[in-house]
Structures are given as C-alpha cells and as structure tokens.
Design an enzyme around this catalytic site. Structure first.
Site, short mmCIF file in Angstrom:
data_model
loop_
_atom_site.label_atom_id
_atom_site.label_comp_id
_atom_site.label_asym_id
_atom_site.label_seq_id
_atom_site.Cartn_x
_atom_site.Cartn_y
_atom_site.Cartn_z
N ASP A 1 46.39 21.02 33.89
CA ASP A 1 48.15 20.93 33.36
C ASP A 1 48.92 19.46 34.01
O ASP A 1 48.25 19.01 34.41
CB ASP A 1 48.07 22.37 33.70
CG ASP A 1 49.42 22.78 32.29
OD1 ASP A 1 49.92 21.46 31.07
OD2 ASP A 1 50.17 24.00 32.17
C1 BGC Z 1 52.09 22.96 29.35
C2 BGC Z 1 50.25 23.03 28.61
C3 BGC Z 1 50.04 21.66 27.61
C4 BGC Z 1 50.95 20.53 28.36
C5 BGC Z 1 51.28 19.21 28.12
C6 BGC Z 1 52.35 22.13 29.81
O1 BGC Z 1 53.29 21.88 30.40
O2 BGC Z 1 51.68 24.07 30.08
O3 BGC Z 1 50.28 24.63 27.64
O4 BGC Z 1 49.81 21.78 27.00
O5 BGC Z 1 52.16 21.15 28.92
O6 BGC Z 1 52.10 19.16 26.80
#
Ligand code: BGC
Length: 671
Positions: free
Chosen positions: A234
């Site tokens: 993530d």
């Molecule tokens: C989120 C993800 C997301 C990623 C990219 C993170 O903060 O938890 O779900 O895909 O950011 O934006």
C-alpha cells in the site's frame, strides 16, 4: 474472459529477464519517481515501459488518473447489496474499459476486506461482513476488469479492518479466524479469478507488517493458493518496516509510491551480504514483469482493446447498479412507491439533498470525479416537473422526504479515519423527528456507506430507504425507486445493529477489541463476525444480514434437496424450489441459503451463507430456482492440520429471505 497466460508471455518474460542487469532488476521494484506516484519509471535501455495504475474501487479515481473525470459507479457496498453476480461482472467490465481508455494497466480494486466493525471508515469500499458474499461478487468483478486486459488488484491483504492507527497497529487474530473469515475471500478470488496483483495492508498481522509478512505472502498466498500475480505495498506502507530483505524474502515485488526499503543502495547491500538469493529476486521481478506483459504494457496501444470512458452505457450502468443496490428497510402501510397521480405536493429536506460526493480525494483514495453528478434534488426536480409541486411547508405537503446520512468528511465514511459514532451526525435525528411530527407521510432516504443506528427515530417514520452512495446517477436512481419505476431488490450485505455495543468488536466495551491498546487490536470475537455473532449471542439486530423489502411479495414453494447425502468434496447437491411473485409489481427476490453444522468438533456459527440466487419475476409469475451446495463451503479451518476440513456427519440447509427469515430447514449428511 481473462487474458490467458500464453506460453508466449512466459517466453517473453524469460527473454526480458535474461537481458536485464541485476541493477535494472532492482530498479524495477519501485517507482523511483516522486511526482508520478501511480506510474513506475521506464528503463529505456531495454525498452521497459512505465507501468500505470489508477485507484479504484468506484471507478478510475481523479487523483490517480491524470486528473481525468470518469464514470463514478456506486460504492462497493452498494454493489454488494445487489447480490447480483452478473451486474458485478458488468461493472468490472465497464471499469476495465475506463482504465483501458486512459491507457493504464491496472485498477487498484477491488477492496475485499471483511466488515468487522461498522465504524470502519472504509466500510463503503468493501463488500460485506461475510466472506461468501464477498467472493461471489468479487470473482465476477475481477474477471470483468481483466477481460479488458487491465489488471485487478485485491486489497488490502489482510485484516485491515479499521482506519484508526492503520499504519502502526497489529491485528491480533488467531489462525482459524484469520483463514476462515479474513482470508477466505482472498483465497477464493485468487483461485477462481487469477487477479494480477494483491496489495499488502498497512497494518501488522500478528506483529508482522503486511509487506514483509512471509507467512501471508509467500507461504499462504503464493505457495498454498498458487497466486501467480505480484504483490505491491500500500502507498508508503513500508515506512515502519525495518529491513529490505524482509520484504524481498516475503515475496514483495513493488514498493509504492517511491523507494524506502527498496532504495537501490539498500537492495544492493542486502543482496551482496547474501540476505536474499538470486532466485528470490528473479521470482519477484518475474511476477511483476509478467503482469506488465499481460496488461500489454510492451505492446503497441493500437493493438490493445481501446476501452471507453464516460459513455452513456457506463452512466446507465452506474444508475442501474445504484438502483439495484438500494435496500428498502421499512415501508409501513405501503407508503412507497409514491404514486405520481395522487400526490400534488412534496417537501424535500436534509443535508444530503444537494450533496455531491465526487470531489478530489473525497472519502480518500477511491474518489472518482464524474463529468456530472445527479443529486437527489436534481432527480426529484426532473421527476416532479409540472405534475408535483416541491413546497417548503412540511405540514402542507402530501409527502415529506428527508435525505439524511453521511458524507466523506472526517469521522464519517472516509479513508484514514473511522466513524465517531453509529448515529447520524449533526442534528439529523432532530430533523427527521420534527419532519415526522409535522407530516405522517415522511420517508427517510439514507445515503451512507455503513450501518446507521436508528432507534432515536425509526418508530416515528413509515418508510426508510437505504440508498448507500449510488454513484453519479444517484439522484435519478433514488427517484426511480421512490416512485416505483424500479422495485427495490437490494439486500443488506452486513448487519445493522441497534446500538454499537451489540456488534462484536464493540461488545467488550474496552479498547482492547477496538480501536486497540498498545497498538494491538485483539480480535477476541474470533470467527463470530457479523451475523455469526448476532446469531450466536441471540442479539436482535435492527436489520439482519440479507434483509430487504420489496414492493411485491414472494412465496417459496416445494423447497427440497435433490439428494440426502454428499459423499465426497467434489459432489454437488442442489436445493430446488419454486419462487412465486404473489404481489402486484414485477420484482426480484434473493433466495438465500445457509448451512448449519449439526455436530462439530469445534464451535461453529449457527448459520453461514453458502448460496444465493437472485431471480426476477413479473406479477403472478413463478420460476424454478436451483442453488448448488458445494461441500467446500461447509468446511471450517482446522488448526491441527492448518487446512480446511469438511467434517463428516449431519448438516442442515436453511433456506430463506434473510439470515433471520428462514422458511425451510432440511437435513443431509456428508461423508
Ligand atoms: C489506500 C489504497 C490506495 C493507495 C493508492 C492508500 O492510502 O489505502 O487503497 O490504493 O493509497 O492511492
């Protein structure tokens, strides 16, 4: 159909890997670009292009798609409430096309975490409290996305069930619960839909962060389940992780959005010190480059599916899936559907009447900004035009509609925060009660992505419609349901508790189970999550899992099993019945089937969803419905074998309209 991993692709990967220097392999493992946090840096020497992703799961999100406006689909929880596999596939295809048209390779969706607490700020982005319902809808969704030569990415693996302290806390969950509840849908989707990527969670699971969790990634996901895609972090999830080799050895291919553990120097040092092997490096690079080939990143764009964005078809699909997800919670005296001919005036109130949801980062990373957004007010004006007057005097109107609910602000349905309470915010309960006191024909339309406590007002109003976040055509979708152009057929994909302390993560009343102590959240409720908990403890929910009313009525006739026993795991048994629409409106019914293990070595939930079918029926129509019983769905996770076990003996099949409205119980044996 998923693009087949043709031998040609495997050969192309091998060839590419043989041309890369070790340094270039390291460079592939992270984006190395501070300003483009959804794309990776190309390597010109060997013609490696940039790999381009965009956030989901409500469509291609604005911040991650070059600030482009795209179709905003209903929230995942709304899609789950449709209980409609075909629709989930259609939405997947449409999202895949939008991503393809943007020239991107991967949609960062679906989110398939299980709803453990109704306060989780991201409840709206996930499907359900139940692993079976989650996987049944996520499988066709993933297949739909990938049919467009766009990768799907399952997230957030695993046990990322709250936003509070999500980057530093540890979900403390026992082995059986982890597999039986929190990993079950991941496993099923990996096996059935071959998703091209998995995003590891921010949090730790039993003390180890998702991106370096060798057990979860290498052992379970790759070795046991046979996952062939690649794992990414993530965004910024590696900050608290200590070692580079921990991530490589766990099987992490891509660190996003820029290097922390996968800095070139760190990778080189760890490698030269023998902390990970050449084979391990090859494996993580191979997994990732293979997906680049699958997604056509190396191919001429003209030779790939062209995709399509913001088409009328996609906008209509957004409306249709919004309509199908709506759940009619209460309809005393048949106030709904509203009758155009007998209503002269209507009053519209509430903070969600004019609210638009599609703004940059509104709600977090899934914020899709659509080219236009129909609010409930827009929808009502369009519908009422000259025939119904929209008036402000509540007591004089024939009907009053309060558009209440949540938004994507802090403490509401939003990434990075959890909800503060289960009740409606601000003075919304007051508005509902005052309106109901002035007008007995008060309808409450709730726009929210998670359960709402209603004890303070529900007895005062005759009708409540749960509209969730119904997407860019939401206003029209709501109006179509209110006026009966569409008969609501959504069913709750999660339990609505009467009060917070009734729900499993909050029943202890102490922080240990939510939001955690000393950065540990103890999943003391074990496998008893959602309706499994309410059933086990005999707690009456406000509205049970699977619940939803209709403008028509259905009858189940001649419910029976086609055999009395199942011998082997491969055997299939069928529940057969006839469903009749005995009311005046066309409508859809969701036949639900639960299992109960009559005698078991381990504690098991009183019932577990193992099948469902949605069937559409005209007034007076009757259809045969067949639901398969798959023995694998009767299994529990046996910690002595570290594997699934279908226990021989007696089982019951429960058939009904919701988890609490069971019409028929039938016994059979397994083994
Ligand atoms: C989120 C993800 C997301 C990623 C990219 C993170 O903060 O938890 O779900 O895909 O950011 O934006």
């Amino acid at each position: 159909m998923t693009v087949p991993p043709s031998p040609d692709i495997e050969e192309r990967v091998t060839e590419l890997l043989s041309e890369l220097t070790t340094k270039e392999k390291f460079m592939l493992l992270t984006s190395h670009g501070r300003h483009r946090i959804y794309t990776t840096k190309p390597i010109g020497r060997v013609g490696i292009p940039s790999f381009k992703m965009t956030d989901g799961p409500l469509g291609a999100a604005y911040h991650s798609s070059g600030f482009s406006k795209n179709t905003r689909f209903p929230a995942t929880i709304s899609l789950a409430a449709t209980w409609d596999r075909r629709l989930a596939h259609e939405v997947g295809v449409a999202m895949g096309k939008e991503v393809r048209a943007l020239g991107r390779h991967m949609l960062l969706a679906p989110g398939i975490n299980i709803h453990r607490t109704p306060l989780n700020g991201r409840t709206f982005e996930y499907y359900s409290e139940d692993p079976f319902l989650t996987k049944e809808l996520a499988i066709p969704f993933v297949k739909g996305v990938q049919s467009q030569q766009v990768g799907a990415c399952l997230k957030h693996y695993a046990a990322n069930n709250q936003e509070t302290d999500r980057r530093s806390n540890s979900s403390e969950v026992d082995e059986r619960t982890l597999h039986e509840i929190y990993l079950r849908a991941f496993r099923a989707v990996v096996k059935a839909a071959d998703p091209w990527a998995v995003m590891a969670c921010y949090n730790m699971v039993n003390g180890v962060y998702g991106s370096e969790n060798r057990y979860l990634l290498r052992e379970v996901l790759m070795d046991r389940w046979g996952f062939k895609g690649f794992v990414m972090t993530d965004w910024f999830a590696t900050r608290n992780i200590e070692t580079t080799e921990g991530c490589v050895n766990a099987g992490l291919s891509l660190e996003m959005p820029w290097p922390s553990k996968y800095k070139l120097k760190s990778l080189q040092r760890a490698y030269s010190e023998g902390k990970f092997t050449y084979e391990t490096l090859e494996d993580v690079v191979r997994r990732y480059t293979r997906v680049m080939f699958l997604a056509g990143a190396f191919d001429d764009r003209d030779e790939l599916p062209q995709g399509a964005r913001n088409t009328i078809e996609h906008q209509e699909l957004a409306r249709r899936s919004g309509e199908e997800g709506m759940v009619l919670l209460k309809n005393k005296g048949g106030l709904l559907p509203l009758d155009m001919k007998s209503i002269d005036s209507i009053t519209l109130l509430g903070p969600n009447l004019k609210k638009k949801y599609g703004r940059i980062l509104s709600g977090g990373s899934s914020a899709v900004v659509p080219p236009y957004e129909i609010t409930p007010l827009d929808g009502m004006r369009e519908k009422c035009k000259d025939s119904i007057a929209i008036v402000s005097d509540v007591s004089q109107a024939d009907v009053a509609i309060v558009f209440a609910g949540l938004g994507h602000g802090r403490g509401e349905d939003s990434e990075t925060t959890d909800r503060r309470s289960l009740s409606l915010p601000e003075n919304q309960e007051g508005i509902i009660n005052q309106t109901a006191a002035a007008n007995r024909n008060t309808v409450v339309v709730l726009m929210a992505g998670s359960p709402i406590a209603m004890s303070a007002w529900i007895d005062n109003v005759p009708a409540v419609l749960m509209a969730w976040y119904p997407g860019m055509e939401g206003g029209r979708a709501i109006v179509n349901v209110l006026f009966g152009d569409v008969n609501p057929s959504g069913r709750l994909p999660l339990t609505f508790p009467k009060k917070l302390s009734d729900s499993p993560a909050h029943s202890s009343g102490i922080p240990r189970t939510f939001p955690g102590v000393d950065k540990k959240v103890y999943y003391d409720e074990g496998i008893f999550v959602g309706y499994r908990w309410f059933d086990e403890k005999g707690i009456d929910p406000l509205f049970p899992f699977g619940f939803g009313q209709s403008y028509t009525s259905f009858e189940y006739r001649d419910v029976h099993l086609n055999k009395e026993s199942l011998k082997r795991p491969e055997d299939v048994m069928q529940v057969e019945l006839r469903v009749a629409n005995v009311g005046q409106h066309a409508g859809s019914e969701v036949v639900q089937m639960y299992s109960h293990d009559v005698e078991s070595l381990v504690p098991r939930p009183p019932k577990e969803l193992i099948g469902f079918e949605k069937v559409q029926l005209g007034p007076g129509e009757e259809k045969n419905v067949v639901v398969n019983v798959n023995p694998h769905d009767l299994a529990f996770y046996d910690i002595s074998q570290h594997d699934w076990l279908i226990e021989p003996g007696a089982f019951e099949i429960l058939v009904g309209r919701s988890s609490q409205e069971i019409n028929t119980r039938m016994e059979f044996t397994y083994g």
